[in-house]
Design an enzyme around this catalytic site. Sequence first.
Site, short mmCIF file in Angstrom:
data_model
loop_
_atom_site.label_atom_id
_atom_site.label_comp_id
_atom_site.label_asym_id
_atom_site.label_seq_id
_atom_site.Cartn_x
_atom_site.Cartn_y
_atom_site.Cartn_z
N SER A 94 -59.72 -55.12 -3.18
CA SER A 94 -58.85 -56.28 -3.33
C SER A 94 -58.61 -57.00 -2.01
O SER A 94 -57.79 -57.91 -1.94
CB SER A 94 -57.52 -55.84 -3.93
OG SER A 94 -57.00 -54.78 -3.16
N THR A 196 -53.39 -56.23 -2.57
CA THR A 196 -53.14 -57.11 -1.42
C THR A 196 -52.39 -56.35 -0.32
O THR A 196 -51.41 -55.66 -0.60
CB THR A 196 -52.26 -58.29 -1.87
OG1 THR A 196 -53.03 -59.08 -2.76
CG2 THR A 196 -51.80 -59.13 -0.69
N THR A 214 -55.94 -60.80 1.26
CA THR A 214 -56.32 -60.42 -0.11
C THR A 214 -57.61 -61.10 -0.53
O THR A 214 -57.98 -62.15 0.03
CB THR A 214 -55.20 -60.85 -1.09
OG1 THR A 214 -55.45 -60.26 -2.37
CG2 THR A 214 -55.09 -62.35 -1.25
N ARG A 224 -59.23 -70.66 -7.44
CA ARG A 224 -57.84 -70.22 -7.59
C ARG A 224 -57.32 -69.64 -6.27
O ARG A 224 -57.98 -68.85 -5.60
CB ARG A 224 -57.76 -69.17 -8.70
CG ARG A 224 -56.34 -68.63 -8.96
CD ARG A 224 -56.08 -67.34 -8.21
NE ARG A 224 -54.80 -66.74 -8.56
CZ ARG A 224 -54.25 -65.74 -7.88
NH1 ARG A 224 -54.87 -65.22 -6.84
NH2 ARG A 224 -53.09 -65.23 -8.25
N THR A 247 -46.97 -58.54 -3.18
CA THR A 247 -48.24 -58.22 -3.83
C THR A 247 -48.04 -58.37 -5.33
O THR A 247 -46.92 -58.35 -5.82
CB THR A 247 -48.71 -56.79 -3.47
OG1 THR A 247 -49.98 -56.55 -4.07
CG2 THR A 247 -47.73 -55.73 -3.92
N GLY A 248 -49.14 -58.54 -6.04
CA GLY A 248 -49.03 -58.67 -7.49
C GLY A 248 -49.39 -60.07 -7.94
O GLY A 248 -50.09 -60.81 -7.23
N1 ASP Z 1 -50.96 -61.51 -4.81
C1 ASP Z 1 -52.40 -61.59 -4.95
C2 ASP Z 1 -52.78 -62.88 -5.57
O1 ASP Z 1 -52.12 -63.31 -6.49
C3 ASP Z 1 -53.03 -60.54 -5.75
C4 ASP Z 1 -52.49 -59.17 -5.72
O2 ASP Z 1 -51.68 -58.82 -4.87
O3 ASP Z 1 -52.91 -58.40 -6.58
O4 ASP Z 1 -53.79 -63.43 -5.18
#
Ligand code: ASP
Length: 336
Positions: A94, A196, A214, A224, A247-248
């Site tokens: 990731s 991330t 990330t 995106r 993160t997320g």
């Molecule tokens: N926050 C990151 C994003 O939306 C992805 C992740 O942390 O999983 O690109």
Amino acid sequence: MKRRKFIQNASLTGLGVVAGTATLSCKETTSEKPSEEINKTLAVTTGTFPIVIATWNVPNATAKAWEVLQNGNSALDAVEKGCMVEEANAEGQSVGLGGLPDRDGNVTLDACIMNKEGNYGAVVCMQNIIHPISVARKVMEETPHVILAGKGAEKFAVSEGFKRESLLTKTSKKKWEEWKKTSKYKPIINIENHDTIGMLAIDKNGDISGGCTTSGLAYKMAGRVGDSPIIGSGLFIDNEVGGATATGMGEEVLKTVGSFLIVELMRQGRTPQEACEEAIARIIKKSPNIEDFQVGYIAMNKQGETGAYCIHEGFSTTKYENGSNENTPVDFYNKA
Ligand code: ASP
């Protein structure tokens, strides 16, 4: 709560700890104080500096950052070097090398960095450069801009001496090919493991910097960009108050400007933990479908106190403090 410890041995502990207390100036953040006192500058006795905290289980990254700090370097150097460890790790899918690609098979990277002066640099949707965190720093330090995107970011990186290379590993390519067989587009959020990397560091002078890097959501639409490289969303630092990173599911973090919100809540007197919990509560209030995504925040204030919170079980933080490198599961909202 289950806790796992990663005590780094030999060479790192051998570097020693900057022990004792440091005295620094910071803004009073207690909201109960009369308003005229809120911005009063006062001396605060801190805990032991330096401290590094990062999202997920990344002991090698925090150990690197800690080593940089122990050598007397800045929090900015520490977060850059720490994030680079995960960017170069082909096993992590990731971030950087080996990151899972977008739905067209291209690995596109996002990163940002913020220093103690409140300066910021970012790259978004950049391909073929293994260390976007370092390119983000170059954007901050060498250009009049704060964000470079796509081909422009890549061109700038090459002009700064970064090497172009393919970031799609055999493993990531295979996973993408398997994913393509599924008919429906659905972003995949990794809620249990490596994701991330957001990192916050406070150096021996008590100055805070942060970085976030990330490859974004696996199999995202081409072009995106998530929260991670966007100031105030994936990362925010205010050296008078503290810092936060996320993160997320980036879309949810962006809509609530999560990291900025956390820093502002800390400015008003919330602890890092309370501020992270409130930022998650804002997302939950607006998005009833929390089963479909994860968000996790970490925060650190000027006194070196830290906090973290997330929606679902599975998120963890790694903190290097007092010579101890520790991975800790994060408390979560969705306990039902
Ligand atoms: N926050 C990151 C994003 O939306 C992805 C992740 O942390 O999983 O690109």
